[in-house]
Write a protein that holds these residues in place. Structure first.
Motif, PDB file in Angstrom:
ATOM      1  N   ALA A   1      24.844 -28.041 -24.082  1.00 55.54           N
ATOM      2  CA  ALA A   1      25.651 -28.883 -23.188  1.00 55.54           C
ATOM      3  C   ALA A   1      25.775 -28.271 -21.803  1.00 55.54           C
ATOM      4  O   ALA A   1      25.734 -28.984 -20.784  1.00 55.54           O
ATOM      5  CB  ALA A   1      27.038 -29.106 -23.801  1.00 55.54           C
ATOM      6  N   GLU A   2      25.908 -26.944 -21.741  1.00 63.27           N
ATOM      7  CA  GLU A   2      26.032 -26.283 -20.445  1.00 63.27           C
ATOM      8  C   GLU A   2      24.709 -26.300 -19.686  1.00 63.27           C
ATOM      9  O   GLU A   2      24.662 -26.585 -18.480  1.00 63.27           O
ATOM     10  CB  GLU A   2      26.532 -24.853 -20.625  1.00 63.27           C
TER      11      GLU A   2
ATOM     12  N   LEU B   1      35.206 -20.719 -28.723  1.00 64.12           N
ATOM     13  CA  LEU B   1      34.235 -20.456 -27.666  1.00 64.12           C
ATOM     14  C   LEU B   1      34.829 -20.782 -26.304  1.00 64.12           C
ATOM     15  O   LEU B   1      34.789 -19.967 -25.381  1.00 64.12           O
ATOM     16  CB  LEU B   1      32.977 -21.294 -27.899  1.00 64.12           C
ATOM     17  N   THR B   2      35.396 -21.976 -26.175  1.00 60.71           N
ATOM     18  CA  THR B   2      35.818 -22.454 -24.859  1.00 60.71           C
ATOM     19  C   THR B   2      37.073 -21.759 -24.342  1.00 60.71           C
ATOM     20  O   THR B   2      37.338 -21.788 -23.141  1.00 60.71           O
ATOM     21  CB  THR B   2      36.056 -23.972 -24.888  1.00 60.71           C
TER      22      THR B   2
ATOM     23  N   ASP C   1      25.133 -15.847 -18.658  1.00 62.11           N
ATOM     24  CA  ASP C   1      25.876 -14.606 -18.851  1.00 62.11           C
ATOM     25  C   ASP C   1      26.510 -14.604 -20.242  1.00 62.11           C
ATOM     26  O   ASP C   1      26.913 -15.655 -20.750  1.00 62.11           O
ATOM     27  CB  ASP C   1      26.962 -14.478 -17.775  1.00 62.11           C
ATOM     28  N   PHE C   2      26.608 -13.437 -20.861  1.00 63.03           N
ATOM     29  CA  PHE C   2      27.263 -13.311 -22.167  1.00 63.03           C
ATOM     30  C   PHE C   2      28.680 -13.883 -22.108  1.00 63.03           C
ATOM     31  O   PHE C   2      29.138 -14.531 -23.053  1.00 63.03           O
ATOM     32  CB  PHE C   2      27.311 -11.842 -22.579  1.00 63.03           C
ATOM     33  N   TYR C   3      29.365 -13.641 -21.000  1.00 67.08           N
ATOM     34  CA  TYR C   3      30.751 -14.076 -20.835  1.00 67.08           C
ATOM     35  C   TYR C   3      30.812 -15.367 -20.014  1.00 67.08           C
ATOM     36  O   TYR C   3      30.158 -15.495 -18.975  1.00 67.08           O
ATOM     37  CB  TYR C   3      31.573 -12.992 -20.129  1.00 67.08           C
ATOM     38  N   THR C   4      31.620 -16.312 -20.463  1.00 68.86           N
ATOM     39  CA  THR C   4      31.839 -17.535 -19.700  1.00 68.86           C
ATOM     40  C   THR C   4      32.660 -17.217 -18.457  1.00 68.86           C
ATOM     41  O   THR C   4      33.277 -16.140 -18.349  1.00 68.86           O
ATOM     42  CB  THR C   4      32.597 -18.580 -20.536  1.00 68.86           C
ATOM     43  N   ASP C   5      32.719 -18.145 -17.521  1.00 68.90           N
ATOM     44  CA  ASP C   5      33.534 -17.951 -16.320  1.00 68.90           C
ATOM     45  C   ASP C   5      34.993 -17.744 -16.687  1.00 68.90           C
ATOM     46  O   ASP C   5      35.699 -16.957 -16.037  1.00 68.90           O
ATOM     47  CB  ASP C   5      33.394 -19.157 -15.383  1.00 68.90           C
TER      48      ASP C   5
END
Length: 318
Positions: A199-200, A228-229, A305-309
């Motif tokens: 989706a991203e 996740l979100t 990136d492994f990490y989301t914003d």
């Protein structure tokens, strides 16, 4: 039941919530307060505030208790705990209840040595993460002698859990059902993680995906999506994971081992295991990761990136 002494061993992310609910129940039912121990005894300070009594060793819990509960991290620790209980002295007539997720062969082996020492063993792994343990909403899967499972039932439904799935007297069956449930959970997390990355990357957006998941599949799948979100998959430095990825890796390996032994495959579990192990390799040693951290590995595979914003903002990285 009022006069029985109950003991508790193990205060990890699950055990602390479970034991707190058990002590609350005991304090309102004219029963002796819970006796407990843990490798780091200070982990039980909040339990002590509720009236439970800390002791220094597994042996002391075993000596003083009629019913002994444990919730420990892995098979080796369970076997060690069982041995310490047996070495504590006369355990004839006692009931030992273990709520850990272990290999079926481990449950059977522990049941045999406990029975040989004169006590009864109930395998009682649970479905549910730490928040459900705290809320007393776990699902217990019990297997063991009928009289023993009946004797412990007042401490389960309505106290530490919301329901019980009884699996009879074969100790391996409760572990097998727990493993089957874990196959589903890890597979759900793998597929949901893949869908979020899709989706991203396509520009669809994770918010609308999560709305669809909740609307179409219900609150359980939506809650997995929110791991996740909301950044739960990769807790902030110093924070604990809801369910540590190392334990999830252990559980996945148990599932794959059981499947191999009967000549079947768990291909989604194999992929999920690979992604969980990759996730561990991508973060600084000692940093906690949740069982849902395969999301970070899948993001990395896709060039994200492994990490989301959200995680980076939370951690002061942006």
């Amino acid at each position: 039941m009022a006069g029985l002494q109950v003991g508790w061993i193990g205060l990890g992310s699950m055990g602390i919530g479970m034991s707190r609910n058990l002590q609350k129940y005991l304090s309102t039912s004219a029963a002796p307060p819970l006796i407990f121990t843990n490798r780091t005894l200070s982990r039980g300070d909040s339990l002590k505030e509720l009236g439970a009594i800390p002791v220094s060793s597994v042996a002391e819990v075993a000596k003083k208790s009629d019913i002994i509960f444990s919730c420990v991290s892995n098979d080796a620790v369970l076997q060690q705990t069982a041995n310490e209980i047996i070495k504590s002295g006369d355990i004839n007539g006692k009931i030992y209840v273990d709520c850990s997720t272990v290999h079926p062969e481990t449950s059977v082996a522990v049941s045999k040595v406990i029975a040989q020492a004169g006590a009864e063993f109930v395998a009682a792994p649970v479905f549910g993460a730490a928040p459900m343990a705290e809320a007393g909403k776990l699902i217990f899967v019990t297997a063991g002698p009928e009289a023993a499972t009946e004797k412990i039932s007042p401490y389960l439904t309505g106290v530490m859990g919301k329901s019980v799935i009884a699996m009879g007297t074969d100790h391996s069956k409760s572990s097998l059902l727990k493993i089957a449930g874990n196959i589903c959970v890890v597979s759900f997390m793998e597929v949901i993680s893949e869908a979020h990355v899709f989706a991203e990357k396509t520009g669809l957006g994770t918010e609308i995906l999560e709305t669809m998941l909740g609307t179409m599949f219900g609150p359980v799948i939506e809650s997995y999506s929110k791991r996740l979100t909301t950044g739960i998959y990769a807790p902030a430095v110093g924070d604990k994971a809801g369910f540590d990825v190392s334990l999830a890796i252990k559980d996945a390996k148990h599932a794959l081992n059981c499947a191999q032994s009967v000549g079947t495959k768990l291909e989604v579990s194999e992929v999920a295991l690979k992604h969980m192990e990759t996730a561990k390799s991508l973060v600084d040693e000692g940093r906690q990761l949740d069982s849902s951290s395969m999301y970070g590995a899948i993001r990395t595979d896709a060039g994200l990136d492994f990490y989301t914003d959200l995680c980076k903002k939370r951690d002061g990285k942006i």
